[in-house]
Write a protein that holds these residues in place. Structure first.
Motif, short mmCIF file in Angstrom:
data_model
loop_
_atom_site.label_atom_id
_atom_site.label_comp_id
_atom_site.label_asym_id
_atom_site.label_seq_id
_atom_site.Cartn_x
_atom_site.Cartn_y
_atom_site.Cartn_z
N ILE A 217 -2.61 6.36 5.59
CA ILE A 217 -3.92 5.15 6.05
C ILE A 217 -4.69 6.53 6.62
O ILE A 217 -4.32 7.50 7.44
CB ILE A 217 -3.18 5.29 7.76
N ARG A 218 -6.40 5.92 6.50
CA ARG A 218 -6.86 6.88 7.02
C ARG A 218 -7.58 6.63 8.50
O ARG A 218 -7.22 7.32 9.62
CB ARG A 218 -8.30 7.10 6.77
N LEU B 233 -6.82 -1.91 8.38
CA LEU B 233 -6.49 -0.55 8.26
C LEU B 233 -7.28 -0.42 7.41
O LEU B 233 -6.92 -0.71 6.74
CB LEU B 233 -4.68 -1.19 7.61
N PHE C 209 -7.08 2.47 4.47
CA PHE C 209 -6.50 3.24 3.55
C PHE C 209 -7.33 4.88 3.11
O PHE C 209 -8.33 4.04 2.99
CB PHE C 209 -6.09 3.28 2.65
N GLU C 210 -6.81 5.85 2.96
CA GLU C 210 -6.83 7.15 2.04
C GLU C 210 -7.97 6.82 0.98
O GLU C 210 -9.44 7.56 0.65
CB GLU C 210 -6.47 7.39 1.64
N ASP C 211 -7.95 5.40 0.19
CA ASP C 211 -7.80 5.08 -0.87
C ASP C 211 -9.00 4.06 -0.63
O ASP C 211 -9.55 3.10 -2.04
CB ASP C 211 -6.63 4.34 -2.10
N THR D 71 2.25 6.87 5.48
CA THR D 71 1.35 6.00 4.43
C THR D 71 3.27 4.76 5.15
O THR D 71 3.28 5.17 5.65
CB THR D 71 2.52 6.00 3.18
N TRP E 50 2.91 -3.68 10.92
CA TRP E 50 3.07 -2.49 9.89
C TRP E 50 4.23 -1.94 9.66
O TRP E 50 3.64 -1.50 8.57
CB TRP E 50 1.92 -1.89 10.86
N ALA F 114 -0.75 4.27 0.11
CA ALA F 114 -2.05 5.71 0.07
C ALA F 114 -1.86 6.03 1.33
O ALA F 114 -1.35 5.17 2.77
CB ALA F 114 -3.27 4.89 -0.01
N LYS G 277 -1.62 8.63 11.60
CA LYS G 277 -2.62 8.69 10.72
C LYS G 277 -2.02 9.56 9.63
O LYS G 277 -1.63 10.50 9.43
CB LYS G 277 -4.05 9.48 11.42
N ARG H 233 0.60 -1.15 0.11
CA ARG H 233 -0.12 -0.25 0.35
C ARG H 233 0.50 0.94 -0.27
O ARG H 233 2.00 1.40 0.87
CB ARG H 233 -0.65 0.36 1.26
#
Length: 360
Positions: free
Chosen positions: A143-144, A160, A162-164, A198, A232, A141, A195, A139
């Motif tokens: 992390i949201r 997890l 992600f923003e995508d 990447t 992670w 993108a 947050k 990944r």
């Protein structure tokens, strides 16, 4: 990587090279050892069976050819196949209809990277006649959100987001008596510190962040965070990535595989070693070109006598993020498979780029 000394290669004249090329191409087509009489009838060499036989003996002395038994014809050795691929192989382009098929099937897979990689693996197995292998990208993108939930004694699930809008789940080992408050505290820490970052960012910052704040954390939460950060941050290079394999049945279509079921069994066992396979495919990420591993050149498949053709694929920033390829018998049609693998890798890269542009 086994190879002939350059002095031996220089000793091969044009006639010997042509005879060797004819033998290898015939073997790759039929899977059978090639005799001097058969070669003389092909017409391309223009020599008598006796002359061809003498040259074949010289090639065998150089280690380029061997014979499965005394009365058989000759077939290329692993060293011979390496010499053929590096020095004599003539690569063509992928036919236009196959290019259109590759582009269309990958485009039809949609925007989900897992579906795109699955489509790439499946079409590789069909077009190349081996098993298609694809390692999904790490990944990139941000992390949201992160959440940690108990899934039973001794285990917790790190979720997890992600923003995508993609989601990954990773199982963590925990003490059997871990209190629920430790899960909440650990998740709060991860969201507060990471947050918007990447996985690459986290990899470089994780240890320092935990060391800095360990004193303020509950001991159980700190241990859980440490366990989570190992997963992670990518200390295991295969964590968070998956291997997609399609077309295993194609490997049994080879007559040699049916004749030696033990080799076939070993190959199928190797294909179950996901972590090792990901690491093997990652070897292609060191450059931008297709790589070919023949037989024991790849330790994972040294006992199954297989060849692996693999190429890296890139994201929109032209950074290598994964690899894909084909595995099959050493008598793969290299002239056909190498361009197909290369084109498919570039097609996957184009899809990743178009998805990024669509999302911006």
């Amino acid at each position: 990587m086994a190879q002939l000394p350059s002095s031996d290669l220089n000793a091969l004249d044009a006639r010997a090279r042509e005879i060797f090329r004819e033998i290898v191409e015939a073997y790759l087509t039929t899977g059978e050892p090639v005799g001097s009489r058969t070669l003389s009838k092909l017409g391309g060499v223009g020599l008598s069976a006796a002359s061809i036989r003498n040259t074949m003996a010289d090639l065998a002395q150089l280690g380029l050819l061997d014979a499965p038994h005394a009365m058989a014809g000759r077939r290329p050795t692993q060293i011979g196949l390496r010499f053929f691929v590096d020095s004599l192989l003539q690569l063509g382009d992928v036919p236009e209809d196959e290019k259109r098929e590759i582009d269309a099937r990958i485009a039809r897979a949609g925007s989900n990277p897992q579906d795109v990689m699955g489509a790439a693996s499946e079409l590789l197995s069909g077009l190349a006649g081996g098993a298609g292998l694809v390692v999904t990208p790490e990944r990139d993108a941000p992390i949201r959100h992160a959440e940690i939930v108990s899934i039973g004694a001794g285990q917790a699930l790190l979720v997890l987001v992600f923003e995508d809008n993609q989601i990954e789940n990773r199982v963590l080992a925990t003490p059997a008596d871990l209190p629920p408050t430790a899960l909440i505290e650990a998740a709060n820490f991860l969201n507060a510190r990471f947050k918007g970052k990447t996985l690459n960012d986290i990899r470089s910052e994780a240890s320092a962040a935990l060391s800095r704040d360990r004193a303020a954390l509950d001991q159980a939460a700190a241990k859980l965070i440490e366990s989570g950060l190992v997963e992670w941050s990518g200390e295991d290079p295969t964590a968070g990535r998956s291997l997609i394999v399609r077309g295993r049945a194609n490997l049994l279509a080879d007559p040699q595989a049916l004749a030696d079921l033990e080799l076939a069994r070993r190959l199928f066992d190797d294909l179950e070693k996901t972590r090792e396979l990901i690491q093997v495919l990652d070897l292609a990420k060191a450059g931008e070109a297709v790589r070919v591993f023949i037989g024991s050149e790849n330790p994972l498949f040294s006992l199954s006598g297989s060849s692996l053709i693999v190429a890296p694929y890139m994201n929109a920033e032209r950074r290598v993020v994964g690899a894909l390829g084909v595995i099959g018998p050493t008598r793969l049609n290299y002239a056909r498979v190498i361009p197909v693998v290369d084109y498919t890798a570039r097609a996957v890269g184009r899809v990743l780029e178009s998805e990024r542009k669509r999302g911006t």
